[in-house]
Design a protein around this motif. Sequence first.
Motif: not given
Ligand code: FAD
Length: 541
Positions: A12, A15, A18, A42-43, A48, A214, A249-251, A273, A505, A515, A519
């Motif tokens: 799920l 990003g 996931g 990519g979320g 990022s 979805a 893996a929904t952030g 975000t 997240n 932190y 990265g």
């Molecule tokens: C501008 C910016 C720059 C950054 N630079 C860095 C960097 O260089 N290095 C670093 O380590 N971190 C960086 N970060 C932080 C980093 O982007 C996040 O901490 C990381 O991407 C989290 O990854 P994730 O896979 O947990 O979540 P995400 O990448 O947010 O993915 C979660 C996904 O789940 C989806 N989702 C949510 N709810 C549901 C649901 N109910 N069903 C299905 N899908 C769902 C979302 O739509 C999203 O696509 C940056 C953030 C920003 C905003």
Amino acid sequence: MRSDTTADVVILGSGAAGLTAAIAASDHGSAVHVFEKAATIGGSSAVSGGVVWIANNHHCAAAGIEDSREDALAYLESLSLGRIDSDLAATFVDVGSEMIRYLEDHTPVRFRLLDGYPDYHPEHPGGKPLGGRSLDNELFSFASLGEWADRITTRVPPLPLTLAERLAARHGAGPDVQTLAHRSTTQQRAIGHALIGALLQACLDRRIQITTGARARKLVLNGNRVEGVVVEHNSAELHVSAPKGVVLATGGFEWNEEFVTAFLRGPMTAPTTPPDNEGDGLVMAMRAGAALGNMSEAWWVPVIRVPDQQAWGREAVHLVVAERTYPRSIMVNRKGRRFTNEACNYNAMGGALHAFDPGGFDYVNLPAWLVFDHDYKLRHPVASCPPGREVPNWMPNGAGLRDLARLISVDADALENTVERFNKDAVAGHDPDFGRGNSVYDTFNGDHSLEGVAATLGPLDRPPFYAVQIEMGSLGTKGGPRTDVRARVINLEGDVIHGLYAAGNVMAGPTGMAYPGAGGTLGPAMTWGFIAGRDASTRLV
Ligand SMILES: Cc1cc2nc3c(=O)[nH]c(=O)nc-3n(C[C@H](O)[C@H](O)[C@H](O)COP(=O)(O)OP(=O)(O)OC[C@H]3O[C@@H](n4cnc5c(N)ncnc54)[C@H](O)[C@@H]3O)c2cc1C
């Protein structure tokens, strides 16, 4: 359970956590289906910087930079404040380096050392002042993605510049116009787009099913076992069975105001975000009886709100890193006083912005103001405002400090005294109040045309003076269901919830409040994704 469709492992969220989980699960023999709530892939990971912090990695070793498991663990321990589980930290260190090597050996994902990028607390035990743990992405061409090329989450049209090149560009270096034009024609992408593009390519190569639009809503439970998930898709409910497991893996929950108020340790008014991260995974995990951890924490970042730019239909917010590091600038609170080393790392600055004044019963440093002089304004960009350009209406300015103080409702005497004291010390090359310039990190983001501490310390002595308001933002929250070292979610009794995994997240982050370096969020997110996908696949059902 009722089942409209089945995959061995269901992921799920698309990003970095996931997609890494999807690749690992597929490579260990599972049929995998990724469900993504947004219309695009990519979320936050896609928008990022794409930098990944991995200790003791092979790029670091190849460059002859010394690192070791012991150094990495000592470093994380020095940042623990009793909030880092040492088993999870050790797993992050041990599996992180394996994860990036695996991706490079088996997928189009390619990293390179982000030369010289220091850890965020480089003088701590085991810290790396000259870098080695922060990895940049090689350029990746979207040409091979076919119809998916236009379906990656985007904030602003991306420049094909690696992070290393972006840092160099701040100091006037970087690729020439022809190189950039060639990269655009060949659809080269950098930073978060390169990372997500390459991970997506690996998923497509493996014929992993991906459904966008979805939104997962409910886990299907049978006692203490997760058997599947209910997903909203095309205005209908899809019952998906997942015999080997579901990976959350929904952030984070940074866009869920109710959760932000309920859980975070202080105000957070400006998430950076995409707005789909509303804590859906947290809700599903709570309903399944998950134990929660790290709930008060986020990846904090000071931001400037930029009214003349939009992101996802809202006023854009701009991360403030270099702007508060350059010389001829300070940050002051509403009382006109400095309150921290302005050049420190953004996550740690969250603590200073959340300082509470018991007498006034308020967060005394929120909002804060970044104050700078005309020389600074001529030399450096501030958010969307290039150096030397006309002053936008969101940037108050005054012929003298007292005029500026009136415009931003800050005590004029205090502001004058603060600047006078800072200037005297800055000219002498030190900051006895907050130690700005003492760490190699402080000068890394400063003005490299100036030597030593002058890269960050310089007097504000050339009128007019300017200010921009600083708010508390976040790159995502990092509290949620607790997992064990196999990324399995555990319940309130401390038992594993069978078939439920979490990565990124959405989960109780393994680095607690810290932190560790650039990265530091994607490193653990991808490591946990890798562990979750592999474990779910090899699980005996
Ligand atoms: C501008 C910016 C720059 C950054 N630079 C860095 C960097 O260089 N290095 C670093 O380590 N971190 C960086 N970060 C932080 C980093 O982007 C996040 O901490 C990381 O991407 C989290 O990854 P994730 O896979 O947990 O979540 P995400 O990448 O947010 O993915 C979660 C996904 O789940 C989806 N989702 C949510 N709810 C549901 C649901 N109910 N069903 C299905 N899908 C769902 C979302 O739509 C999203 O696509 C940056 C953030 C920003 C905003």
